[in-house]
Every structure is written in C-alpha cells, then in structure tokens.
Scaffold this motif. Sequence first.
Motif, PDB file in Angstrom:
ATOM      1  N   PHE A  36      43.180  41.929  54.879  1.00 51.12           N
ATOM      2  CA  PHE A  36      43.050  41.408  53.704  1.00 51.12           C
ATOM      3  C   PHE A  36      44.224  41.641  52.690  1.00 51.12           C
ATOM      4  CE2 PHE A  36      40.368  45.239  53.281  1.00 51.12           C
ATOM      5  CZ  PHE A  36      41.009  46.046  52.484  1.00 51.12           C
ATOM      6  N   GLU A  37      44.500  40.832  51.811  1.00 56.36           N
ATOM      7  CA  GLU A  37      45.611  41.062  51.136  1.00 56.36           C
ATOM      8  C   GLU A  37      45.527  41.744  49.801  1.00 56.36           C
ATOM      9  OE1 GLU A  37      48.750  40.283  51.937  1.00 56.36           O
ATOM     10  OE2 GLU A  37      48.824  38.831  53.603  1.00 56.36           O
ATOM     11  N   GLU A  38      46.659  41.981  49.294  1.00 52.89           N
ATOM     12  CA  GLU A  38      46.331  42.544  47.899  1.00 52.89           C
ATOM     13  C   GLU A  38      45.915  41.527  46.780  1.00 52.89           C
ATOM     14  OE1 GLU A  38      49.638  44.467  46.261  1.00 52.89           O
ATOM     15  OE2 GLU A  38      48.835  44.814  44.149  1.00 52.89           O
ATOM     16  N   GLY A  39      44.729  41.744  45.957  1.00 52.36           N
ATOM     17  CA  GLY A  39      44.409  40.703  44.988  1.00 52.36           C
ATOM     18  C   GLY A  39      43.275  39.993  45.567  1.00 52.36           C
ATOM     19  N   GLU A  40      42.805  40.191  46.692  1.00 55.21           N
ATOM     20  CA  GLU A  40      41.808  39.295  47.373  1.00 55.21           C
ATOM     21  C   GLU A  40      40.579  39.886  46.872  1.00 55.21           C
ATOM     22  OE1 GLU A  40      41.545  38.660  51.480  1.00 55.21           O
ATOM     23  OE2 GLU A  40      43.593  37.422  51.495  1.00 55.21           O
ATOM     24  N   LYS A  41      39.394  38.886  46.820  1.00 60.41           N
ATOM     25  CA  LYS A  41      37.964  39.176  46.552  1.00 60.41           C
ATOM     26  C   LYS A  41      37.538  40.109  47.631  1.00 60.41           C
ATOM     27  CE  LYS A  41      34.369  36.944  44.396  1.00 60.41           C
ATOM     28  NZ  LYS A  41      33.486  36.540  45.396  1.00 60.41           N
ATOM     29  N   PRO A  42      36.933  41.359  47.229  1.00 58.74           N
ATOM     30  CA  PRO A  42      36.024  41.926  48.361  1.00 58.74           C
ATOM     31  C   PRO A  42      34.887  41.402  48.970  1.00 58.74           C
ATOM     32  CG  PRO A  42      35.976  43.176  46.197  1.00 58.74           C
ATOM     33  CD  PRO A  42      36.454  41.690  45.918  1.00 58.74           C
TER      34      PRO A  42
END
Length: 369
Positions: A36-42
């Motif tokens: 996952f990328e920084e800022g993505e929804k968990p």
Amino acid sequence: MDIESHRFISFFESEQAAELCQRATVENFTNQTILFEEGEKPDFLYLVLAGRVEFRKKLGTNHFQTLATALPNGYFGELGILDGQPRSAQAIVYGGTVLGKIERHHLMEIVNSTKGSVVVKLFNYTIQRLRESTEAYVKQLVYKERMVLMGEMLNTVIHDLNSPLIGIHLSSSVLKEVHTDTETAQWCDLIQAQAKRISAMTEDLLEFAQGNTILRKQPLNLAQALEIFQELNSVYLREAQVELVIQAEDVVVNADENKLMRVWQNLLNNAVESFNGHGGRVEIKAWEREKQVQIEITDNGPGIPEVIRERLFESFVTYGKGTGTGLGTAIAKSIIDAHGGKISFESYSQHGTTFYISLPLEAKALNSC
Ligand SMILES: Nc1ncnc2c1ncn2[C@@H]1O[C@H](COP(=O)(O)OP(=O)(O)OP(=O)(O)O)[C@@H](O)[C@H]1O
Ligand SMILES: [Mg+2]
C-alpha cells in the motif's frame, strides 16, 4: 510459519482465533511489491508468515526513508484499521514474502466482541512497536542532520582545503624534477595519488551535501579516459596488489569526464577494499551496442554482502568497513542517472561482482561536436 501459530492469533481465545484463521487469506508476494501507498485507505491487517516488509516515506524522486521493518511473526496495518486514518507510510515487500490478510470489517467484528485482556495484549504490542519505530526514526534523523551539518561545513572549508592540496601536488612535482632517481619518483607519485584521492573524497561529500548533480558534458573518448584513469590509479593499485585490465573500444560519448571518473573510482575503490589487502583483479570493458554505450566493471573479490544487495544504491548503506560512509554507490548511481543512463550489478559470494553501466546513445557526441 503457518497462520495458526502466528503471534497475533495467539492473543485471542481459541474460538475467535479459529474464526480469524478461517477469515484470513494467505498470499505470496514477489520482491519489491508495493502493498500500500502512504495516504491510502486501510483495508487489511497483515500477518507476516515469511519474508520481510519495510515501511518507508518518500523524501524525493528516488529517495525513501525506511521507518520500520516487519519480519515473520510480526504484523502491521492495525493502527489504520483501528482509527480508520489513511496509511502513514508505503509498505514494500523485500524478497519472496508470505502474508496472511484479514479484512478490516471481519477483524473489527471479532475485536468488538472480544475480552478486555485480548485488547490489552494487542495494545501492548502496538505500543512496543511504535516505541521501536520512533527510536529508529529519531536515530536516523539525528544521523542525517549530522550529515547535512557536515555538508554545510564542507562547503565553507572546501576552498581552503584545495589550496594546501594544490601545494602538496606542486611540491611533489618539483621534488620529482629536482631528484630524478626512481625511488623519489615513486614516492612523489604516491603523494600525488593520495592528494588526489583526498580531493575526490571531499568533492564526493560536497556533492552529496548539495544533493544534486550538475553535469559539464563534453565529447569524451572512453578508451582514452580509461587509460588516464588507469594511470592515475597505478600507484594505488600497485600498493594494493591489484591488477587492473582495461578493454575499451574507441567510443566517444558526450559526458562529464570528472563525474564519470568518480563513478569508476568509487567502484574501483570498493573492489580494492573488498580484497582486504590480499590483492585481486579488476576488469573494465567498454563498448557500443544497440544504441547504448556499455561499461562493465568486474572484480574477483568476495562479492557484495547479501544483506545489503537490495539496498546497495541507497545513501548510507555500508557494510563491514570501519570508515565507509555508504555514499560511493549512491553517488555513482546519481551521476549515471543524471546522464540518463542505468547502473546495476550482479554479485556472487566468493566469486566477485560485476557492475553494468549503460549510457544512452543520446548522450553520445554528435559528429558536429
Ligand atoms: N565490489 C564490491 N565487492 C564487495 N563488496 C562491495 C563491493 N562494492 C560495494 N560493496 C559493499 O557495499 C557497501 C556499500 O558501498 P558504497 O561504496 O556505497 O559505500 P562504502 O564503500 O561503504 O562507503 P564510501 O564509498 O562512502 O566510502 C560497502 O561497504 C561494501 O560492503
Ligand atoms: Mg565505497
């Protein structure tokens, strides 16, 4: 390890543990997969069953800062699941990695119906991990801050340092002319070579401090440049009992000679240092093929330590040297990148290392140059 014996599952009562195992999916990931990328929804909680996952923040185009690592029996992603906030860093897989994934809503259902003691265990582990990653982050920050300060200091002293270096160089040239015996000539060559190395090292550090690579391109005959490179290193190589063999076609590229020399120097230094005083052989080949200029630098040393291979080109990655700053290959890459080229390597334990450099034909001198 299997999912049933994972630490995270062991926090739960047997019934809930069985339900979690049933809900979890197990997936294999290949090297460098971004989870996952920084800022993505968990969306998932991840349990590491094999391999390694790193969490890093992007600092520049090709620059990342590693904040933490998750190894087998560790887990991650729980903070985002609990508070619903976006991911705070990128997660990337290193090597072949196996992960168990539990969807957010399944996990929340189970956690909501669980006993307080389970929540306390989860909480303790999370706090412990937060403490570890904060400590590592602060350590890295302090280290980087020190390097920046060193760079600023270098900026101010570099001019003063150059003057005595030129003095040393000139004095040894005069000494060589006045005393024409072979022994004096050899010692003077050594003094000059070492002064040149000091100068190159300060320039490397200065370049790192400035954080950019300004190119002064000019048509450059690779065979001739490599011959000069060999000459400049003759005393250094003799002392280290290293044989340098050069095979180069008469290829002309439009490149920054000093910078390219710095790339070769850093790679040669690494090879020589890897021989650890036992001597060895380094071969440099250069030729033109398929609209590319290819340069290969091969040594028969012990090979690059496996633990740092994946991150070799990152700044401050060093291994087994008391004095290494871990900038040599990072600088080499930034110079090749600035030329629009590529650098990679192959390394085999106890058999040696080959660095592959390619420069695009566009970097080649035009006939009119
Ligand atoms: N040809 C090689 N053979 C064996 N190990 C190597 C070779 N090249 C690099 N390495 C390993 O990679 C590490 C990183 O190299 P790099 O040049 O980036 O930094 P360094 O040599 O440690 O420090 P610096 O170059 O800044 O003085 C080295 O410390 C060494 O362990
Ligand atoms: Mg080095």
